[in-house]
Design a protein around this motif. Structure first.
Motif, mmCIF file in Angstrom:
data_model
loop_
_atom_site.group_PDB
_atom_site.id
_atom_site.type_symbol
_atom_site.label_atom_id
_atom_site.label_comp_id
_atom_site.label_asym_id
_atom_site.label_seq_id
_atom_site.Cartn_x
_atom_site.Cartn_y
_atom_site.Cartn_z
ATOM 1 N N GLN A 1 3.543 -5.778 -2.545
ATOM 2 C CA GLN A 1 3.682 -5.383 -3.947
ATOM 3 C C GLN A 1 3.540 -6.595 -4.873
ATOM 4 O O GLN A 1 2.927 -6.507 -5.934
ATOM 5 C CB GLN A 1 5.002 -4.655 -4.160
ATOM 6 C CG GLN A 1 5.005 -3.298 -3.485
ATOM 7 C CD GLN A 1 6.341 -2.597 -3.517
ATOM 8 O OE1 GLN A 1 7.388 -3.228 -3.646
ATOM 9 N NE2 GLN A 1 6.315 -1.279 -3.387
ATOM 10 N N GLU A 2 4.078 -7.729 -4.445
ATOM 11 C CA GLU A 2 3.935 -8.957 -5.229
ATOM 12 C C GLU A 2 2.465 -9.377 -5.307
ATOM 13 O O GLU A 2 1.979 -9.764 -6.372
ATOM 14 C CB GLU A 2 4.765 -10.077 -4.607
ATOM 15 C CG GLU A 2 4.743 -11.361 -5.399
ATOM 16 C CD GLU A 2 5.635 -12.440 -4.792
ATOM 17 O OE1 GLU A 2 5.442 -13.607 -5.164
ATOM 18 O OE2 GLU A 2 6.499 -12.126 -3.960
ATOM 19 N N LYS B 1 0.623 -7.153 -7.777
ATOM 20 C CA LYS B 1 0.941 -7.540 -9.157
ATOM 21 C C LYS B 1 0.200 -8.816 -9.548
ATOM 22 O O LYS B 1 -0.326 -8.920 -10.661
ATOM 23 C CB LYS B 1 2.446 -7.726 -9.320
ATOM 24 C CG LYS B 1 3.210 -6.423 -9.298
ATOM 25 C CD LYS B 1 4.706 -6.652 -9.364
ATOM 26 C CE LYS B 1 5.441 -5.341 -9.172
ATOM 27 N NZ LYS B 1 6.887 -5.546 -9.017
ATOM 28 N N LYS C 1 6.211 -4.904 2.814
ATOM 29 C CA LYS C 1 6.051 -4.132 1.584
ATOM 30 C C LYS C 1 6.386 -4.917 0.309
ATOM 31 O O LYS C 1 5.611 -4.889 -0.648
ATOM 32 C CB LYS C 1 6.876 -2.851 1.664
ATOM 33 C CG LYS C 1 6.407 -1.777 0.745
ATOM 34 C CD LYS C 1 7.104 -0.466 1.075
ATOM 35 C CE LYS C 1 6.413 0.675 0.373
ATOM 36 N NZ LYS C 1 6.986 1.950 0.735
ATOM 37 N N ILE D 1 -3.670 1.710 -2.426
ATOM 38 C CA ILE D 1 -2.865 1.369 -3.604
ATOM 39 C C ILE D 1 -3.173 2.469 -4.614
ATOM 40 O O ILE D 1 -4.336 2.680 -4.963
ATOM 41 C CB ILE D 1 -3.249 -0.014 -4.169
ATOM 42 C CG1 ILE D 1 -3.059 -1.094 -3.100
ATOM 43 C CG2 ILE D 1 -2.437 -0.321 -5.420
ATOM 44 C CD1 ILE D 1 -3.642 -2.449 -3.483
ATOM 45 N N GLY E 1 2.449 2.756 -6.448
ATOM 46 C CA GLY E 1 2.967 2.462 -5.124
ATOM 47 C C GLY E 1 1.865 2.484 -4.082
ATOM 48 O O GLY E 1 0.686 2.677 -4.391
#
Length: 169
Positions: A38-39, A42, A34, A68, A50
């Motif tokens: 998320q990285e 971004k 996770k 997403i 989230g």
């Protein structure tokens, strides 16, 4: 005769030693990666709140997906699989548009031997493309790794295309 049989067995084991065992691939779950996912999102420049629904898909060769979401709506998808890299397996995280185009990818486990796979110029060659349009490209100093990444990017996009009718929109 015993020596020949032993030699054949040894060679067979070497040939199949590279194959991933199913118990090794269990760690490639969305929940287990996770923070790295998320990285990757971004880095792809996606604004999101989230991850949403998770679609684990071991029947597709361990291609796992999740939505997403931003403001309760699906803005993209993430995929997680592995890349065979010499003597180990490395996670490959993808960010995919609802249309099935590659928006970004990240190899969080890539070590110093494969640091070029984090080169944005190399990554940019793949962005915005569907599986059939991905370039066949190599990377100086890490050709095998680049081919593995290329192949798994194609496979992930094809698995996504195959399963996208089941995904939350």
């Amino acid at each position: 005769m015993k020596k020949i049989l032993l030699m054949v067995c040894c060679l067979s084991q070497l040939a199949f030693a590279y194959k991933a065992k199913s118990e090794d691939l269990g760690k490639y779950s969305i929940e287990g990666y996770k923070p790295q996912i998320q990285e990757a999102i971004k880095k792809a420049g996606i604004a999101f709140d989230g991850l949403g629904d998770v679609y684990e898909a071991p029947n597709l060769g361990y291609y796992n997906f999740a939505t997403i979401e931003k403001d309760g709506k699906v803005v993209a998808y993430t995929g997680l699989t592995h890349v065979k890299s010499y003597n180990k397996h490395e996670a490959l995280i993808t960010v995919i548009s609802p249309e099935g185009k590659l928006l970004g990818f990240y190899l969080p486990d890539a070590n110093d031997k494969h640091q070029n796979v984090h080169d944005q110029e190399w990554i940019n060659k793949y962005l915005g493309k569907v599986a059939e349009d991905l370039p066949v490209d190599s990377l100086a100093g890490s050709t095998f790794h680049a081919y593995s990444v290329n192949g798994e990017l194609r496979n992930t996009l094809k698995a996504f295309d195959y399963k996208k009718a089941d995904f939350k929109k």
